[in-house]
Design an enzyme around this catalytic site. Structure first.
Site, PDB file in Angstrom:
ATOM      1  N   ASP A 200     -14.643   4.173   4.568  1.00  0.00           N
ATOM      2  CA  ASP A 200     -13.740   3.695   3.528  1.00  0.00           C
ATOM      3  C   ASP A 200     -14.514   3.788   2.210  1.00  0.00           C
ATOM      4  OD1 ASP A 200     -12.301   2.158   1.675  1.00  0.00           O
ATOM      5  OD2 ASP A 200     -11.467   0.864   3.237  1.00  0.00           O
ATOM      6  N   LYS A 225      -6.148   1.924  -5.685  1.00  0.00           N
ATOM      7  CA  LYS A 225      -7.145   1.301  -6.562  1.00  0.00           C
ATOM      8  C   LYS A 225      -7.499   2.259  -7.702  1.00  0.00           C
ATOM      9  CE  LYS A 225      -6.779  -1.890  -3.433  1.00  0.00           C
ATOM     10  NZ  LYS A 225      -7.612  -2.023  -2.256  1.00  0.00           N
TER      11      LYS A 225
HETATM   12  C1  LIG Z   1      -7.169  -2.300  -0.929  1.00  0.00           C
HETATM   13  C2  LIG Z   1      -8.078  -1.714   0.067  1.00  0.00           C
HETATM   14  C3  LIG Z   1      -7.599  -0.962   1.136  1.00  0.00           C
HETATM   15  C4  LIG Z   1      -6.127  -0.842   1.453  1.00  0.00           C
HETATM   16  O1  LIG Z   1      -5.396  -0.184   0.504  1.00  0.00           O
HETATM   17  P1  LIG Z   1      -3.822  -0.440   0.361  1.00  0.00           P
HETATM   18  O2  LIG Z   1      -3.375   0.701  -0.450  1.00  0.00           O
HETATM   19  O3  LIG Z   1      -3.678  -1.769  -0.306  1.00  0.00           O
HETATM   20  O4  LIG Z   1      -3.230  -0.437   1.746  1.00  0.00           O
HETATM   21  C5  LIG Z   1      -8.503  -0.361   1.975  1.00  0.00           C
HETATM   22  N1  LIG Z   1      -9.817  -0.512   1.797  1.00  0.00           N
HETATM   23  C6  LIG Z   1     -10.328  -1.234   0.796  1.00  0.00           C
HETATM   24  C7  LIG Z   1     -11.799  -1.343   0.663  1.00  0.00           C
HETATM   25  C8  LIG Z   1      -9.485  -1.875  -0.098  1.00  0.00           C
HETATM   26  O5  LIG Z   1      -9.992  -2.652  -1.061  1.00  0.00           O
END
Ligand SMILES: *Cc1c(COP(=O)(O)O)cnc(C)c1O
Length: 409
Positions: A200, A225
């Protein structure tokens, strides 16, 4: 960029061209192929379910190879292809990118593309909470065991590998607590044993950590994000390294995954300014983090670029820079004092997402989302997403917040 030749790779494959340009140049040009932009600057929004054919013969031919050819709305239009192509171009050595309606959907598809019933999965203990829920929920129901490991385990991960271990789910830095794992050491163990690594990479984006070039098999972003960057769309991506795209694409097609063209358009629009936004997020966040570190109300600042963040040495060695999200541990005090700090802030919103132009503050209690490790903190924790406001105004706001905290702590 507009003059790049028509893609002739077929079937979603084709190693991305790392190009000889620098990051800021690549985010501006990537994905803007002439056949998708048709003379305008940005690939327009192509909305579609039905695609019409001139003849049955043409329809049959289209079905034979749908890669970057209009076939059916679920297989995407130039709007989605353009963003996917851009994200692939930002990851030197990548095979391809698939887009999803959220970051969590991206994580789910990536894991399902490499796991089968009976498989064992290792998950970093500071993973994003919905990632944990997915592994202990849906994946457990499918007969996949998830075991959590200490983020600082490094090469010691070798001791956890079992005969049926098929994948390692990583996040760097980890959610809420920001430990930076020794990714090269973990990746080396995984490669030697033929185990897939998933990362991630939402915090760093490929601009600060080019994951595929560093040996990660599937790199995931919550584009919600920093890629979107304006807190107005949900979007996720998985970019696949060599040999990993076909399974990712097939799994995603079978799951019926498709990201909406409107949201992909917002993602592409955000991407064009991502390099300058990240540079400013980095600068402002560092200024604020360093200021917080001098304050008596603050026991520790959890920012990978600051020396007392666990894994700081890995950060210095492996990352090209930092982004705008970090947390700090208050010096004693209880939840009421922390709430007073946060509730009275003028410039920080209170909300879960991050990576937008606006600053956010969030109380966080990471102990609740751990099982392999029990981190010990001196007081309650606040996570900050530093936006694009003037950092000195944010510091003034936080200083008043720390005053409120002190009177109640
Ligand atoms: C927000 C987030 C996600 C998930 O993303 P969404 O688009 O809200 O489903 C995954 N990993 C991290 C580290 C995040 O901060």
């Amino acid at each position: 960029m507009g003059r790049r030749p028509v893609d002739a790779e077929g079937d979603g494959r084709g190693v991305s061209d790392p190009g000889d340009r620098r990051d800021a140049t690549r985010v501006v040009g990537a994905g803007r192929r002439a056949e998708w932009t048709r003379g305008v600057v940005s690939t327009p929004v192509w909305r579609a379910s039905t695609i019409l054919y001139d003849s049955v013969a043409e329809m049959r031919a289209a079905g034979a190879d749908t890669h970057h050819r209009l076939f059916y709305g679920r297989r995407g239009t130039p709007t989605q292809w353009s963003l996917a192509d851009a994200l692939t171009a930002l990851e030197p050595g990548a095979e391809g990118t698939f887009l999803y309606c959220s970051g969590v959907a991206a994580i789910a598809a990536a894991l399902l593309s490499v796991l089968n019933p009976g498989d064992d999965l290792l998950v970093i203990d500071n993973a994003y909470d919905p990632t944990r829920s997915l592994t202990t929920g849906l994946l457990a129901r499918l007969g996949i065991t998830a075991r959590f490991f200490d983020p600082m385990i490094g090469a010691g991960i070798a001791d956890l590998i079992r005969d049926n271990t098929r994948a390692i789910m990583l996040e760097s830095p980890g959610s809420l607590t920001f430990e930076v794992p020794d990714l090269p050491a973990i990746i080396a163990v995984a490669k030697a044993q033929g185990i897939a690594t998933l990362l991630d990479n939402t915090w760093a984006t490929p601009l600060l950590f080019p994951a595929i070039a560093r040996g990660v098999d599937l790199t995931i972003m919550a584009c919600t994000k920093y890629v979107v960057g304006h807190s107005d769309a949900m979007l996720g991506s998985v970019t696949a390294g060599p040999g990993r795209f076909a399974a990712l694409r097939d799994t995603s097609f079978q799951l019926g995954q498709v990201a909406s063209p409107d949201d992909c358009w917002l993602g592409s629009r955000g991407l064009r300014t991502m390099a300058v936004r990240l540079a400013q997020h980095e600068k402002s966040a560092l200024k604020i983090a360093r200021w917080l570190a001098t304050r008596p109300e603050v026991a520790q600042v959890r920012h990978p670029a600051l020396p007392d963040c666990p894994g700081h040495a890995h950060f210095v060695r492996d990352f090209k820079g930092s982004s705008g999200l970090f947390s700090f541990v208050l010096n004693g005090g209880g939840d009421a004092a922390r709430v007073a700090l946060i509730d009275g802030l003028d410039l920080f919103g209170i909300g879960y997402s991050w990576g937008g132009f606006e600053s956010l503050a969030l109380p966080c209690d990471p102990h609740r989302y751990r099982s392999a490790t029990t981190p010990d903190f001196a007081g309650p924790i606040v996570r900050l997403s530093i936006g694009l406001e003037d950092p000195d105004d944010l510091i003034d706001d936080l200083a008043a917040g720390l005053d409120r905290f002190r009177t109640l702590a």
